[in-house]
Design an enzyme around this catalytic site. Structure first.
Site, PDB file in Angstrom:
ATOM      1  N   ARG A 125       6.408  34.780 -81.360  1.00  0.00           N
ATOM      2  CA  ARG A 125       6.281  34.192 -80.021  1.00  0.00           C
ATOM      3  C   ARG A 125       7.495  34.509 -79.157  1.00  0.00           C
ATOM      4  O   ARG A 125       7.438  35.308 -78.247  1.00  0.00           O
ATOM      5  CB  ARG A 125       6.065  32.669 -80.151  1.00  0.00           C
ATOM      6  N   ASP A 126       8.626  33.912 -79.474  1.00  0.00           N
ATOM      7  CA  ASP A 126       9.811  34.069 -78.633  1.00  0.00           C
ATOM      8  C   ASP A 126      10.360  35.493 -78.696  1.00  0.00           C
ATOM      9  O   ASP A 126      10.981  35.960 -77.746  1.00  0.00           O
ATOM     10  CB  ASP A 126      10.879  33.073 -79.082  1.00  0.00           C
ATOM     11  N   HIS A 181      18.753  26.403 -81.857  1.00  0.00           N
ATOM     12  CA  HIS A 181      18.231  27.729 -81.528  1.00  0.00           C
ATOM     13  C   HIS A 181      19.362  28.495 -80.829  1.00  0.00           C
ATOM     14  O   HIS A 181      19.689  28.207 -79.682  1.00  0.00           O
ATOM     15  CB  HIS A 181      17.028  27.560 -80.594  1.00  0.00           C
ATOM     16  N   HIS A 189      21.395  32.055 -79.551  1.00  0.00           N
ATOM     17  CA  HIS A 189      21.387  33.467 -79.177  1.00  0.00           C
ATOM     18  C   HIS A 189      22.787  34.017 -79.428  1.00  0.00           C
ATOM     19  O   HIS A 189      23.768  33.280 -79.408  1.00  0.00           O
ATOM     20  CB  HIS A 189      20.992  33.635 -77.716  1.00  0.00           C
ATOM     21  N   CYS A 215      15.101  35.821 -73.607  1.00  0.00           N
ATOM     22  CA  CYS A 215      14.437  34.884 -72.704  1.00  0.00           C
ATOM     23  C   CYS A 215      14.081  35.636 -71.437  1.00  0.00           C
ATOM     24  O   CYS A 215      14.980  36.082 -70.707  1.00  0.00           O
ATOM     25  CB  CYS A 215      15.337  33.690 -72.370  1.00  0.00           C
ATOM     26  N   ASN A 228      17.654  36.854 -79.885  1.00  0.00           N
ATOM     27  CA  ASN A 228      17.773  35.694 -80.754  1.00  0.00           C
ATOM     28  C   ASN A 228      18.619  36.020 -81.985  1.00  0.00           C
ATOM     29  O   ASN A 228      18.766  37.184 -82.367  1.00  0.00           O
ATOM     30  CB  ASN A 228      16.383  35.281 -81.244  1.00  0.00           C
TER      31      ASN A 228
END
Length: 316
Positions: A33-34, A226, A228, A259, A268
């Site tokens: 997904r991300d 989460h 980065h 993002c 990520n």
């Protein structure tokens, strides 16, 4: 499921267990997904479904499959229904999906979703640039989604973006993050993921934020982080969070993604890099690092570029 101990000799770090750290960590895989939502390459539906299956085969038990957003926002995920139904329910595996609103929830339920996530922002600028409304408006949009999902027995994760820094506003006060997090918990979210969307956090900042969140009455057992790796701090930040007792971390296989709404957000934290460090600390994840790295190399071939993960590169 495969075991984290099946990698060949020399392909795993020495284990040096440190007192006070968790014995086990849940890796919340966000690559499908991300990761894919930020990629320029449109990945075929069958490849996305196979990506999820390979990740599960590598031992990951939580894989965020897709997002039921409007194709106008994220065209890369316009096949959310097809991907989720192709993967199907898998015994013992969580397959959450992200939904932005009531319409997204309707579509997710029709596709058989058993767990969802909603998202909010800790800053006004990101909320307006992302969803065209202020922080309060984003929370108001999420509340009926969370309430309905909980009424039919679905767990709901609440994402909070821009918890450490914002490209428009700069530094973000921990109390602002805690306020949004509290709002998500009060509406019924069962867990929260606090995101360092542009990667500006440092270990001390992580501990300050966690102290503030705990002070707002939110148990840290319900918090995931989460990170980065924009400034190379992601693993250091994970280690700091481990010392505070955090046992769930988001990561993306091969380090793909970022993002699409924040220009300064880089990839990520790579799942392989996270698992390598956790393995060295003697913390169980259940992940087969060799199989996972092979999966990331396979996906890199479909994306047409090498994986940015240091561990994937080293194991190659």
């Amino acid at each position: 499921m495969t075991s984290e101990n099946t990698s060949p000799a020399g392909a795993l770090p020495r284990v040096a267990r440190r007192p006070g750290l968790p014995e086990e960590v849940r890796v919340y895989e966000v690559g499908p997904r991300d990761g894919l939502q930020a990629e320029a390459v449109r990945v075929p539906t069958a490849v996305k479904a196979e990506f999820v299956r390979r990740l599960v085969g590598a031992g990951l038990t939580t894989v965020e499959v897709t997002s039921f957003v409007s194709p106008r926002w994220i065209p890369q995920l316009d096949d959310a229904h097809e991907v989720l139904t192709a993967v199907g329910p898998l015994d013992g595996v969580r397959l959450p999906v992200l939904v932005p609103n009531d319409r997204g929830l309707e579509r997710a339920l029709a596709a058989g979703a058993r767990e969802i996530a909603v998202f909010a922002s800790a800053t006004e600028s990101f909320a307006r640039n992302n969803l065209g409304r202020d922080v309060a408006g984003v929370l108001a949009m999420s509340e009926p989604v969370v309430r309905r999902a909980r009424s039919v027995g679905l767990p709901v994760r609440g994402y909070v973006s821009m918890c450490f820094g914002d490209p428009w506003e700069g530094d973000v006060e921990p109390r602002e993050v805690a306020s949004v997090a509290r709002g998500l918990m009060d509406m019924g979210c069962t867990s929260l993921s606090l995101g360092d969307t542009i990667g500006t956090g440092t270990p001390g900042h992580v501990l300050e934020l966690l102290d503030t969140v705990r002070g707002a009455g939110i148990p840290l057992e319900r918090i995931a982080l989460h990170f980065h790796d924009t400034y190379g701090q992601a693993l250091a930040n994970v280690h700091a969070a481990l010392t505070a007792g955090i046992t769930e971390f988001d990561s993306s296989a091969g380090g793909i993604g970022g993002c699409p709404y924040a220009r300064s957000a880089t990839g990520n934290l790579a799942t392989e890099d996270l698992v390598w460090m956790l393995r060295g600390l003697g913390i169980r994840t259940g992940v087969d690092l060799t199989a996972l790295a092979a999966t990331s190399r396979w996906m890199a071939g479909h994306l047409g570029r090498p994986s940015p993960s240091r561990v994937v590169t080293a194991l190659s």
